[in-house]
Write a protein that holds these residues in place. Structure first.
Motif, PDB file in Angstrom:
ATOM      1  N   LYS A  43      16.248 -20.496 -14.963  1.00 33.28           N
ATOM      2  CA  LYS A  43      15.259 -20.755 -16.022  1.00 33.28           C
ATOM      3  C   LYS A  43      15.550 -22.077 -16.718  1.00 33.28           C
ATOM      4  O   LYS A  43      14.632 -22.866 -16.985  1.00 33.28           O
ATOM      5  CB  LYS A  43      15.253 -19.621 -17.051  1.00 33.28           C
ATOM      6  N   LYS A  44      16.804 -22.317 -16.993  1.00 35.61           N
ATOM      7  CA  LYS A  44      17.189 -23.564 -17.659  1.00 35.61           C
ATOM      8  C   LYS A  44      16.884 -24.767 -16.775  1.00 35.61           C
ATOM      9  O   LYS A  44      16.382 -25.801 -17.265  1.00 35.61           O
ATOM     10  CB  LYS A  44      18.678 -23.523 -18.012  1.00 35.61           C
ATOM     11  N   LYS A  67      13.098 -25.392 -16.819  1.00 38.47           N
ATOM     12  CA  LYS A  67      12.663 -25.967 -18.100  1.00 38.47           C
ATOM     13  C   LYS A  67      13.072 -27.426 -18.226  1.00 38.47           C
ATOM     14  O   LYS A  67      12.351 -28.239 -18.806  1.00 38.47           O
ATOM     15  CB  LYS A  67      13.263 -25.157 -19.253  1.00 38.47           C
ATOM     16  N   ASN A  68      14.239 -27.764 -17.686  1.00 38.00           N
ATOM     17  CA  ASN A  68      14.742 -29.133 -17.820  1.00 38.00           C
ATOM     18  C   ASN A  68      14.114 -30.118 -16.833  1.00 38.00           C
ATOM     19  O   ASN A  68      14.332 -31.326 -16.948  1.00 38.00           O
ATOM     20  CB  ASN A  68      16.266 -29.151 -17.634  1.00 38.00           C
ATOM     21  N   LYS A 120       2.072 -25.040 -17.746  1.00 38.69           N
ATOM     22  CA  LYS A 120       2.358 -24.272 -18.966  1.00 38.69           C
ATOM     23  C   LYS A 120       2.675 -22.811 -18.680  1.00 38.69           C
ATOM     24  O   LYS A 120       3.525 -22.210 -19.345  1.00 38.69           O
ATOM     25  CB  LYS A 120       1.171 -24.370 -19.925  1.00 38.69           C
ATOM     26  N   GLN A 153       6.276 -22.522 -17.710  1.00 39.45           N
ATOM     27  CA  GLN A 153       7.148 -22.636 -18.874  1.00 39.45           C
ATOM     28  C   GLN A 153       7.138 -21.346 -19.685  1.00 39.45           C
ATOM     29  O   GLN A 153       8.178 -20.869 -20.147  1.00 39.45           O
ATOM     30  CB  GLN A 153       6.707 -23.822 -19.744  1.00 39.45           C
ATOM     31  N   CYS A 192       9.105 -18.565 -17.971  1.00 43.66           N
ATOM     32  CA  CYS A 192      10.543 -18.701 -18.160  1.00 43.66           C
ATOM     33  C   CYS A 192      10.973 -18.199 -19.533  1.00 43.66           C
ATOM     34  O   CYS A 192      12.133 -17.858 -19.746  1.00 43.66           O
ATOM     35  CB  CYS A 192      10.964 -20.162 -17.995  1.00 43.66           C
ATOM     36  N   SER A 193      10.052 -18.153 -20.457  1.00 41.96           N
ATOM     37  CA  SER A 193      10.360 -17.674 -21.809  1.00 41.96           C
ATOM     38  C   SER A 193      10.281 -16.163 -21.915  1.00 41.96           C
ATOM     39  O   SER A 193      10.761 -15.571 -22.873  1.00 41.96           O
ATOM     40  CB  SER A 193       9.392 -18.310 -22.815  1.00 41.96           C
TER      41      SER A 193
END
Length: 361
Positions: A326-327, A330-331, A338, A341, A344-345
């Motif tokens: 996930k990190k 996101k990076n 969207k 993203q 992943c949250s």
């Protein structure tokens, strides 16, 4: 009877195969096409990884032996089978000089197929699964298409069916015909129409093109063809499409893709697929292209979504890897999807975002 114990490859055979091909070839647009007698009768190498498929193996091999085009070799890679599959392989090799068997310890389909490539002599390569089968005129039709279109790869349709008669949702039937074009153009068109299917068995490969590409299957994972299929298409100068069903894909309980105890392996493999596709696009300078970004995002979404399928008893050992992937996603700054993203949250945020996007576009 041609059988090989173990998986050590003979460099001499590989060198002799290369000399034979180079003496009979000319180059046309990135792909080598055989001249003279070889042009009229090119050899097809059929590489089949085998693991505990005693119930289905004969149907698979017989479908190859019954081809209307008969200049082929079959390389059966017995990947440490514990049932009678290995003996069945030896039986076929004993009765047909075109068949070679390699017996090796179990290392997975990727390693088996890579070994098959090294053993192969063919001007064209094909990779069916050992529990499926092909139509009788597959090689004759695909070879004619490949030579006519001067293609590195020919892609085609497949029919999915279930062992128990239940409905299969996965479809490998293309929605339209696609004219021959470059690999990148073909991939972009297929993906746009939801027709990109990456299994190795849905593609017919020029042998020299594949060998020189140095693209091979990633060992130790499943979904390896999600990487291989994408990478090989990106390297192809020209790909042709034959909108016919030549392959019959069996879904069965107990296979690599359906075993519930493999769910952690599914998640880990999806993560590795994402990383491999992302890195390949970056290294080759097209990660910012729309077709590449869409596929990277698709691979990322698959990795995140597969975590939900992991059984509760196994979720603990892959939770750390889930946070890491996930990190990473996101990076990756150029991914502006969207929904990805939000996914992943957390699933609730993703579902809400998907609903909003559906309403407002």
């Amino acid at each position: 009877m041609k059988t090989q114990a173990g998986c050590r490859l003979t460099s001499l055979k590989t060198q002799l195969n290369a000399v034979r091909r180079s003496n009979a070839c000319k180059v046309l647009g990135g792909t080598e096409y055989l001249e003279d007698e070889a042009m009229d009768n090119p050899l097809i190498s059929v590489i089949i990884p085998v693991y505990n498929v005693e119930k289905y193996l004969r149907e698979c091999v017989d479908s190859v032996l019954k081809q209307t085009y008969d200049n082929f070799e079959i390389i059966l890679i017995d990947d440490g089978s514990t049932d009678s599959s290995g003996k069945i392989c030896d039986e076929y090799a004993y009765n047909d000089a075109r068949i070679t068997v390699v017996h090796k310890e179990n290392e997975g389909q990727s390693v088996a197929r890579n070994i098959g490539i090294e053993y192969s002599s063919g001007d064209w390569l094909y990779f069916p699964d050992s529990d499926d089968y092909i139509a009788g005129d597959t090689f004759e039709t695909l070879l004619k298409k490949a030579v006519t279109e001067k293609a590195d790869i020919v892609i085609f349709d497949a029919y999915s069916f279930s062992d128990d008669g239940s409905k299969v949702r996965q479809s490998y039937m293309s929605k339209k015909d696609y004219p021959a074009c470059s690999g990148k153009e073909m991939f972009s068109a297929l993906q746009k129409n939801g027709d990109f299917h990456c299994p190795l068995w849905s593609m017919f490969y020029n042998g020299d093109f594949l060998r020189k590409s140095n693209i091979r299957m990633i060992p130790g994972i499943i979904y390896e063809d999600s990487v291989f299929g994408f990478q090989i298409m990106m390297q192809a100068s020209r790909i042709a499409h034959e909108r016919r069903t030549f392959y019959f894909r069996r879904y069965r309980s107990g296979s690599t893709m359906t075993q519930p105890e493999k769910r952690y392996r599914h998640f880990h493999s999806r993560c590795e697929v994402y990383r491999a596709v992302r890195d390949f696009c970056r290294e080759n300078g097209f990660a910012d292209k729309d077709y590449a970004k869409e596929y990277i995002i698709r691979c990322a979404m698959n990795a995140v979504d597969t975590f939900r399928l992991v059984e509760k008893s196994e979720k603990g050992k892959c939770k750390n890897e889930f946070e890491i992937i996930k990190k990473e996603i996101k990076n990756d700054g150029y991914y502006d999807d969207k929904l990805l993203q939000l996914r992943c949250s957390g699933y609730v945020f993703w579902a809400a975002g998907k609903a909003v996007k559906k309403v407002f576009g």
